[in-house]
Motif scaffolding. Structure first.
Motif, mmCIF file in Angstrom:
data_model
loop_
_atom_site.group_PDB
_atom_site.id
_atom_site.type_symbol
_atom_site.label_atom_id
_atom_site.label_comp_id
_atom_site.label_asym_id
_atom_site.label_seq_id
_atom_site.Cartn_x
_atom_site.Cartn_y
_atom_site.Cartn_z
ATOM 1 N N ALA A 224 39.346 20.297 83.639
ATOM 2 C CA ALA A 224 38.379 21.321 83.234
ATOM 3 C C ALA A 224 37.615 20.764 82.042
ATOM 4 O O ALA A 224 38.228 20.316 81.071
ATOM 5 N N THR A 225 36.292 20.771 82.118
ATOM 6 C CA THR A 225 35.528 20.146 81.034
ATOM 7 C C THR A 225 34.099 20.663 80.993
ATOM 8 O O THR A 225 33.556 21.141 81.996
ATOM 9 N N TRP A 226 33.476 20.586 79.828
ATOM 10 C CA TRP A 226 32.081 20.963 79.678
ATOM 11 C C TRP A 226 31.216 19.835 80.233
ATOM 12 O O TRP A 226 31.462 18.659 79.961
ATOM 13 N N CYS A 227 30.195 20.196 80.974
ATOM 14 C CA CYS A 227 29.330 19.211 81.619
ATOM 15 C C CYS A 227 27.858 19.537 81.350
ATOM 16 O O CYS A 227 27.519 20.682 81.043
ATOM 17 N N GLU A 228 27.021 18.530 81.486
ATOM 18 C CA GLU A 228 25.587 18.786 81.513
ATOM 19 C C GLU A 228 25.162 18.924 82.972
ATOM 20 O O GLU A 228 25.879 18.508 83.881
ATOM 21 N N ARG A 229 23.998 19.515 83.190
ATOM 22 C CA ARG A 229 23.532 19.681 84.566
ATOM 23 C C ARG A 229 23.194 18.320 85.172
ATOM 24 O O ARG A 229 23.083 17.307 84.476
ATOM 25 N N ASP A 230 23.003 18.284 86.479
ATOM 26 C CA ASP A 230 22.559 17.054 87.127
ATOM 27 C C ASP A 230 21.204 16.646 86.558
ATOM 28 O O ASP A 230 20.339 17.502 86.324
ATOM 29 N N PRO A 231 21.000 15.367 86.313
ATOM 30 C CA PRO A 231 19.766 14.911 85.639
ATOM 31 C C PRO A 231 18.523 14.902 86.510
ATOM 32 O O PRO A 231 17.550 14.228 86.192
ATOM 33 N N ILE A 232 18.544 15.612 87.625
ATOM 34 C CA ILE A 232 17.348 15.744 88.473
ATOM 35 C C ILE A 232 17.088 17.237 88.657
ATOM 36 O O ILE A 232 17.947 17.951 89.181
ATOM 37 N N PRO A 233 15.950 17.756 88.175
ATOM 38 C CA PRO A 233 14.830 17.020 87.574
ATOM 39 C C PRO A 233 15.192 16.462 86.198
ATOM 40 O O PRO A 233 16.143 16.935 85.577
ATOM 41 N N PRO A 234 14.441 15.470 85.712
ATOM 42 C CA PRO A 234 14.744 14.854 84.417
ATOM 43 C C PRO A 234 14.749 15.885 83.295
ATOM 44 O O PRO A 234 14.052 16.899 83.345
ATOM 45 N N PHE A 235 15.551 15.602 82.283
ATOM 46 C CA PHE A 235 15.626 16.495 81.125
ATOM 47 C C PHE A 235 14.299 16.488 80.364
ATOM 48 O O PHE A 235 13.678 15.437 80.184
ATOM 49 N N THR A 236 13.887 17.662 79.922
ATOM 50 C CA THR A 236 12.693 17.753 79.090
ATOM 51 C C THR A 236 13.031 17.317 77.674
ATOM 52 O O THR A 236 14.213 17.168 77.315
ATOM 53 N N ALA A 237 12.007 17.149 76.842
ATOM 54 C CA ALA A 237 12.235 16.775 75.444
ATOM 55 C C ALA A 237 13.049 17.846 74.724
ATOM 56 O O ALA A 237 13.950 17.539 73.928
ATOM 57 N N GLU A 238 12.757 19.109 75.016
ATOM 58 C CA GLU A 238 13.507 20.201 74.386
ATOM 59 C C GLU A 238 14.964 20.184 74.823
ATOM 60 O O GLU A 238 15.877 20.394 74.009
ATOM 61 N N GLU A 239 15.207 19.924 76.101
ATOM 62 C CA GLU A 239 16.583 19.871 76.589
ATOM 63 C C GLU A 239 17.341 18.703 75.962
ATOM 64 O O GLU A 239 18.530 18.838 75.617
ATOM 65 N N ARG A 240 16.670 17.578 75.795
ATOM 66 C CA ARG A 240 17.336 16.437 75.161
ATOM 67 C C ARG A 240 17.667 16.725 73.704
ATOM 68 O O ARG A 240 18.702 16.291 73.198
ATOM 69 N N ASN A 241 16.807 17.440 73.027
ATOM 70 C CA ASN A 241 17.101 17.825 71.645
ATOM 71 C C ASN A 241 18.305 18.759 71.586
ATOM 72 O O ASN A 241 19.160 18.642 70.690
ATOM 73 N N THR A 242 18.386 19.678 72.542
ATOM 74 C CA THR A 242 19.544 20.577 72.589
ATOM 75 C C THR A 242 20.824 19.797 72.873
ATOM 76 O O THR A 242 21.862 20.021 72.236
ATOM 77 N N LEU A 243 20.760 18.871 73.826
ATOM 78 C CA LEU A 243 21.936 18.058 74.132
ATOM 79 C C LEU A 243 22.364 17.224 72.932
ATOM 80 O O LEU A 243 23.566 17.091 72.641
ATOM 81 N N LYS A 244 21.402 16.681 72.219
ATOM 82 C CA LYS A 244 21.720 15.894 71.025
ATOM 83 C C LYS A 244 22.477 16.749 70.012
ATOM 84 O O LYS A 244 23.469 16.300 69.416
ATOM 85 N N PHE A 245 22.034 17.993 69.841
ATOM 86 C CA PHE A 245 22.700 18.870 68.876
ATOM 87 C C PHE A 245 24.122 19.183 69.313
ATOM 88 O O PHE A 245 25.068 19.057 68.528
ATOM 89 N N VAL A 246 24.314 19.620 70.580
ATOM 90 C CA VAL A 246 25.648 20.026 71.005
ATOM 91 C C VAL A 246 26.603 18.837 71.062
ATOM 92 O O VAL A 246 27.820 19.002 70.899
ATOM 93 N N TYR A 247 26.084 17.646 71.285
ATOM 94 C CA TYR A 247 26.940 16.464 71.227
ATOM 95 C C TYR A 247 27.371 16.173 69.788
ATOM 96 O O TYR A 247 28.556 16.025 69.486
ATOM 97 N N GLU A 248 26.412 16.070 68.907
ATOM 98 C CA GLU A 248 26.665 15.521 67.569
ATOM 99 C C GLU A 248 27.250 16.529 66.588
ATOM 100 O O GLU A 248 27.823 16.123 65.583
ATOM 101 N N GLU A 249 27.114 17.816 66.862
ATOM 102 C CA GLU A 249 27.667 18.789 65.914
ATOM 103 C C GLU A 249 29.182 18.886 66.029
ATOM 104 O O GLU A 249 29.866 19.134 65.043
ATOM 105 N N TRP A 250 29.714 18.697 67.224
ATOM 106 C CA TRP A 250 31.162 18.803 67.420
ATOM 107 C C TRP A 250 31.787 17.487 67.879
ATOM 108 O O TRP A 250 32.766 17.452 68.606
ATOM 109 N N SER A 251 31.210 16.368 67.455
ATOM 110 C CA SER A 251 31.818 15.049 67.670
ATOM 111 C C SER A 251 32.054 14.719 69.149
ATOM 112 O O SER A 251 33.137 14.251 69.533
#
Length: 475
Positions: free
Chosen positions: A353-380
């Motif tokens: 059981a694990t947290w996942c990102e959606r399938d990368p098709i369609p490609p991630f938007t700039a806003e989505e990449r910024n959100t992913l960067k935050f959720v990755y880096e805030e909790w290591s």
């Protein structure tokens, strides 16, 4: 507030019912549980609700002020940002005046106030105002600037992943959280998401609610005893995950990323004839898990500090390999899956059981990449992968068959905001920790903000709660 009736199980197959009947409910942890009387809880919830409404009202005033057309008019001159003060209400009668607000830091986007220019322009702009009006306008302006600084601070990740030896951020964060005891106090023994399925029965939750309305709805449901218990939801998740795994009577069980051992102890009670081993990177978690097992009188469970990517166990050592919310922290997802399949015995069950990102098709938007960067880096977290990617990684091992994946986002979604509400409904413990270590308050504030960001990302489909299972091929 009403006496809580523990569920004997949740809807599902007869196997799930039998497993629930086998598993006694774990006793609440006495070390960190603090029970208050009915009156004190009601007063606490009422006080927090009143403060939330007041804070939200002030924030709405500030937002309306910032969105005023005249405030949006900006010019740049000699490195300073200028803003036109909005026309004041008829009662004040202030005039529109161009004033320097401060310099802008290019790297952080934070406003740095230029005191002399700000004060002189403010004096000119408010020369005809009463003392009270000047004070109110100054307080509003400074409050607006303060809110902007807080927003920048909250949205700047503070704990990026690092795996360098003693500086491993995952180990350090879990050591700190375990010593503080805040997670255990509010979450109980299971440090993972809970199950709220089916959502139609939840009277205190609607995924489309705004944050403030969600808090009010949840508080009413909580006071009326119609909102699912936060700790019970987590135990229900473990029961449902076990039923879904297909495991029946394993003799040796490995819990990869065991936390403080809540699931390991649940499995040890469910299968008293089995040997259970829980592994974690955190020595503090290992010690706390062992102590709780001793207090529960369990002799068939043990805990070790082990790197899940380099496990010392022999091939085919375990009949059930269980991994609940540990994959998020793994810098090499392929190695993570391969190691678990290696130590799994032929015919044994693997469940993740694990947290996942959606399938990368369609490609991630700039806003989505910024959100992913935050959720990755805030909790290591190094990075997430999609549910389908996990399925492919399991198939690519060549050792597994009957690979199956599922999306459990809907039934776990309420956990994110519920994690915030329990701290607001009973704030006394985390306030006590913050009083002894003031810096902890900032950490709690960031964690609450991050939980809301995860809720929104899950609700929007950018993140998903992935489930994967497989069986080890027989020779």
């Amino acid at each position: 507030l009403a006496p809580r009736a523990r569920r004997s199980g949740c809807e599902g197959a007869s196997r799930a019912g039998r497993l629930r009947a086998m598993a006694p409910m774990p006793a609440r942890t006495g070390r960190f549980r603090w029970r208050s009387g009915r009156r004190r809880r009601v007063l606490g919830v009422g006080a927090v609700a009143a403060m939330s409404v007041a804070a939200s009202s002030l924030a709405m005033i500030a937002v309306r002020f910032m969105r005023a057309p005249s405030f949006a008019t900006q010019a740049t001159h000699t490195g300073l940002t200028f803003g036109v003060l909005p026309s004041a209400p008829p009662l004040v009668g202030a005039r529109r005046t161009l004033m320097p607000l401060g310099a802008v830091s290019a790297d952080m986007g934070a406003v740095q106030v230029a005191p002399q220019g700000l004060l002189s322009s403010l004096a000119e702009a408010t020369s005809s105002l009463s003392t009270w009006s000047k004070g109110a306008l100054l307080a509003l302006l400074l409050g607006t600037l303060g809110l902007q600084r807080v927003k920048v601070w909250l949205e700047t990740p503070s704990r990026p992943y690092s795996a360098s030896g003693s500086d491993n951020t995952v180990r350090a964060e879990y050591d700190t959280w375990t010593k503080e005891g805040v997670l255990e106090h509010y979450w109980g023994e299971h440090i993972h998401m809970g199950s709220y399925f089916p959502l139609g029965e939840q009277e205190g939750y609607d995924k489309d609610d705004s944050f403030l309305f969600a808090f009010l709805r949840g508080t009413v449901g909580h006071l009326m005893g119609k909102y699912k218990d936060f700790v019970d939801a987590k135990l229900d998740f473990s029961r449902e995950m076990l039923a879904w795994s297909g495991a029946s009577s394993p003799k040796r069980i490995l819990d990869v990323g065991c936390g403080i051992g809540g699931t390991s102890r649940f499995l040890a009670k469910t299968f008293p004839e089995a040997e259970v081993i829980g592994i974690t990177l955190s020595p503090e978690q290992r010690d706390r898990a062992a102590k709780l097992a001793d207090e529960a009188g369990l002799s068939n469970v043990a805990f070790e500090v082990v790197n899940a990517l380099e496990m010392p166990f022999a091939d085919g050592s375990f009949d059930l390999v269980w991994a609940c919310e540990s994959g998020e922290h793994m810098p090499d997802k392929r190695k993570y899956v391969e190691e678990m399949s290696r130590v799994l015995a032929p015919g044994g069950n693997l469940v993740i059981a694990t947290w996942c990102e959606r399938d990368p098709i369609p490609p991630f938007t700039a806003e989505e990449r910024n959100t992913l960067k935050f959720v990755y880096e805030e909790w290591s977290h190094p990075y997430f992968v999609s549910i389908s990617s996990y399925g492919k990684l399991m198939e690519d091992t060549g050792r597994l068959e009957a690979v199956e994946t599922a999306d459990w986002t809907e039934q776990t979604l309420p956990s994110w905001r519920h994690s915030i509400w329990v701290g607001l409904w009973s704030p006394w413990y985390w306030l006590k920790v913050a009083a002894s270590r003031p810096k902890a308050f900032l950490g709690f504030l960031r964690d609450a903000y991050t939980l809301e960001r995860y809720h929104r990302a899950m609700r929007q489909g950018l993140l998903q709660y992935g489930m994967m299972k497989a069986v080890k091929k027989r020779k």
